[in-house]
Scaffold this active site. Structure first.
Site, short mmCIF file in Angstrom:
data_model
loop_
_atom_site.label_atom_id
_atom_site.label_comp_id
_atom_site.label_asym_id
_atom_site.label_seq_id
_atom_site.Cartn_x
_atom_site.Cartn_y
_atom_site.Cartn_z
N ASP A 242 30.46 -4.42 21.80
CA ASP A 242 29.70 -3.14 21.55
C ASP A 242 29.16 -2.82 22.79
OD1 ASP A 242 27.29 -2.84 18.76
OD2 ASP A 242 28.10 -1.45 20.32
C1 GLC Z 1 26.23 1.34 19.37
C2 GLC Z 1 26.67 0.63 18.04
C3 GLC Z 1 28.06 0.77 17.77
C4 GLC Z 1 28.73 1.99 18.38
C5 GLC Z 1 28.59 1.81 19.93
C6 GLC Z 1 28.97 3.09 20.62
O1 GLC Z 1 25.13 0.67 19.95
O2 GLC Z 1 25.97 -0.69 18.08
O3 GLC Z 1 27.94 0.70 16.36
O4 GLC Z 1 29.86 2.01 17.90
O5 GLC Z 1 27.30 1.59 20.33
O6 GLC Z 1 27.96 4.07 20.31
#
Ligand code: GLC
Length: 726
Positions: A242
């Protein structure tokens, strides 16, 4: 080596206020600009013919910037589809696959290679801030929905990323919290949905979660990423972190987290140092890169697809509208209050009637071109609403929103207090209209969990409004309909007897008002069912005891979390497998509306249950016929629950093991549904043996319209216990 290191780290994230070292890396060619507003991209290495893949959110539709600097193309709006929780409430695998196709098409036409969806963390407690992005309290529903979404999106040549692997069930201290969960809870509840999504969807990528699991960051756990995901489930794609997730880039790559997103200069520096110091074997880099390139080879950018930045937004709006109506749940309908007679006049109350909450906030939001209010939907459906009431609400909302603090990007806007409508005015409106509609709205999103007061529980203003409208309309023999425009469960038991009908509209996407009017008018017969229990009190959820966890120490904010102070914290999932209906039914706890509940405008009868055998061998076929025995057309969601004999393991009173949805059945029409149960569908995970076990004994198989409305039951025997490997 620079190029190899650039391939396992994204091109970075241009986010205002990023601390030094987090700015987009200098190495490589950042192509975020190819699709402005996308969440990230991989590096291109032109000399090797390696293009950059673009990765963009999210579960309710594509999220990219709607306008671009010096761009004469026009706009880049995307379709805000209904939230995942609503889609799950449709219990309609085909519908979810169709929505996935539409989302995939939009991503394809805007030049996106991987859609960062679906998200399928379990609804462990209604206060989880991102529950709207997730499907259900039940792993079978979650996994089946996620697999359908994956198949849909990927049918368009766009990859998906099932997330957040694993146990990211709330937002509090998400970047550092250590989730302590037992093996049985993991296998039966928190991993099972991902297992189904991998095996039945075959997603190109998996996104690891921010949190730790039993002491180690999920993005650094080779048991999760290599042994289970690849070794046991056969996953063949790439694993990404993430955004800014985890801590140790070397350990992440070694564990099998192939790609570090969004990628930082600091990570690249650390990786180069580790290779030089022989702390990171180049073979690990090569393995991770191979996983990444294998996905790249399938990508649209690699095939040179020439996208036109002009997807069929109109067609997708129609799909969003249909999906929204099919996922709404009719919770209560006293004396057939709904469907409303046509062309009547309506007193429409509630802030959210005029400004609908179409979806949640954070990365799961969508930049949409429009949002249809309830009044617009009602007007379009031929109902008469009161212009003065609409003006009063519009003025109030305008004045109150001007008082709000400036909205922080990606954050939930402060909720405007429910407008007070004076009792005399309500009485006057009641005299002038045929029925009342009151909409209660809720919003939530990434980075924060929900509150109990004025969120799970109604605010004083909402309670007063409901009571005043109910009193005024009932005094003149007229009905009151409540619309729940919410992203997660709220309290309903204390007020539902005051009103006649309750339609759970969830956050239905941009076509909200049209879809709600389609159901209220009977154009669409409601067929949704709850995929998450509405308990009487939030304290009734077993997880409430240990939510959200405890702070272990006031640690220094650990750089990896840019959005919230990261403190060492811990949450022990003492509730283990006892999540949602598994707990409520086994403990005979009353709920407001049980798992699987949802009314229709018609009624269904269930014919005799037919089992292929009274003794389970390697599979069991199950057949049931459902008939529409009412006066209006409708669709039924048929749910199959198993009650297993007690063995060494303490088991839930019943567990959902299969489900299906009929087509639209006209009055007197029937449909036969067939289910096949394999041994794994009967099994519980035994942490002692590390195997799935099917105890010998008598199994009760119940088929019904909800977890507490079983219409027909039969039994079968398992003669000898079975042990199945993971
Ligand atoms: C965010 C989220 C994830 C998302 C990623 C990109 O913090 O936790 O679900 O796809 O970052 O935006």
């Amino acid at each position: 080596m620079d190029e190899k290191v650039s391939l396992v780290t994204g091109t970075g994230m241009e986010m205002p206020g990023l601390p030094p070292g987090f700015q987009a890396p200098v190495v490589g060619v950042s192509e975020n600009a190819r699709v402005p507003g996308a969440a990230g991209a991989t590096f291109a290495i032109p000399r090797l013919g390696i293009p950059s893949m673009v990765l963009a959110d999210g579960p309710a539709g594509l999220r990219i910037l709607p306008h671009r600097k010096e761009d004469h193309h026009g706009s880049y709006y995307c379709t805000a589809f209904p939230i995942a929780t609503l889609l799950a409430s449709s219990w309609d695998i085909e519908l979810v696959e169709q929505v996935g196709c539409a989302m995939g098409l939009e991503a394809k036409e805007y030049g996106v290679d991987i859609l960062l969806a679906p998200a399928l963390n379990i609804h462990r407690i209604p206060l989880g801030g991102r529950n709207f992005e997730y499907y259900s309290e039940d792993p079978l529903v979650s996994g089946k929905m996620a697999a359908a979404m994956v198949r849909g999106v990927q049918s368009q040549g766009v990859g998906t990323s099932i997330k957040h692997y694993v146990a990211n069930n709330h937002e509090w201290n998400r970047n550092t919290i250590d989730v302590i969960a037992d093996q049985r809870a993991l296998r039966e509840i928190y991993l099972k949905g991902f297992e189904l999504a991998v095996k039945e969807g075959k997603p190109w990528t998996v996104m690891t979660s921010y949190n730790k699991l039993n002491g180690t960051y999920t993005s650094e756990r080779s048991d999760l990423l290599s042994d289970i995901l690849r070794g046991q489930w056969g996953f063949e794609g790439l694993v990404m972190t993430d955004w800014f997730g985890g801590r140790n880039a070397v350990l992440q790559l070694v564990a099998g987290n192939d790609l570090l997103m969004p990628g930082t200069a600091r990570q690249q520096k650390k990786l180069l140092e580790a290779v030089t110091a022989e702390q990171l074997d180049e073979a690990v880099l090569d393995r991770d890169i191979e996983n990444i390139l294998n996905v790249l080879l399938k990508s649209l950018v690699f095939s040179g697809y020439r996208y036109g930045d002009d997807p069929d937004l109109q067609g997708n709006a129609a799909i969003a509208r249909k999906a929204a109506a099919d996922g709404m749940v009719l919770l209560q309908n006293k004396n057939q209050t709904l469907p409303l007679a046509s062309n009547i006049s309506l007193g429409v109350f509630g802030n959210s009637s005029y400004e609908m909450v179409t979806g949640g906030t954070g990365s799961g939001d969508v930049n949409k071109a429009h949002s249809i209010s309830l009044v617009k939907g009602l007007d379009e459906a031929g109902y008469t609403t009161l212009a003065k009431l609409e003006d009063d609400y519009a003025n109030y909302l305008e004045v109150e929103s001007a008082k709000l603090p400036p909205r922080q990007p990606f954050r939930v806007p402060e909720r405007i207090p429910e407008r007070t409508v004076l009792r005399d005015e309500i009485i006057q409106i009641a005299g002038a209209t045929d029925a009342a509609i009151v909409t209660l709205g809720r919003n939530s999103g990434e980075f924060a969990d929900r509150e109990i007061e004025d969120d799970f529980n109604l605010s004083a203003g909402e309670q007063q409004l409901l009571a005043a409208v109910a009193e005024a309309y009932h005094q003149v023999g007229k009905k009151v309909v409540v619309i729940l425009n919410i992203g997660g469960v709220i309290e309903t038991a204390s007020w539902r007897d005051q009103v006649d009908a309750i339609l759970l509209a969830w956050q239905p996407g941009q076509e909200a008002g049209f879809a709600i009017a389609d159901v209220l008018s009977g154009t669409v017969s409601p067929s949704g069912k709850l995929a998450t229990t509405f308990a009487i009190n939030v304290a009734d959820y077993p997880s409430a005891e240990n939510f959200p966890g405890v702070v272990l120490e006031e640690a220094e904010p650990n750089g990896s979390s840019l959005v919230q102070a990261a403190r060492a914290a811990e949450v022990v999932y003492e509730d283990s497998i006892w999540v949602g209906y598994r707990a409520f039914h086994t403990r005979n706890m009353e709920t407001a509306f049980p798992f699987g509940h949802g009314l229709s405008f018609t009624r269904f009868s269930y014919g005799d249950l037919q089992l292929s055998s009274a003794v389970f061998k390697d599979k069991l076929s199950v057949r049931v016929t459902v008939t529409n025995c009412g006066e209006l057309p409708g669709r039924e969601v048929v749910q199959l629950y198993l009650s297993a004999p007690s063995g060494r393991l303490d088991k839930p009173a019943s567990e959902l093991r299969a489900f299906g949805k009929t087509r639209l059945l006209q009055p007197d029409a029937s449909q036969t549904l067939d289910f096949v149960l394999a041994a794994m569908d009967l099994a519980s995970f035994d942490p002692v043996t590390g195997m799935w076990t099917v105890d010998a004994g008598k199994y009760a198989l119940g088929i019904g319209a909800s977890s507490t409305d079983i219409r027909t039951t039969d039994y079968f025997q398992v003669v000898e216990a079975l042990s199945l490997s993971v």
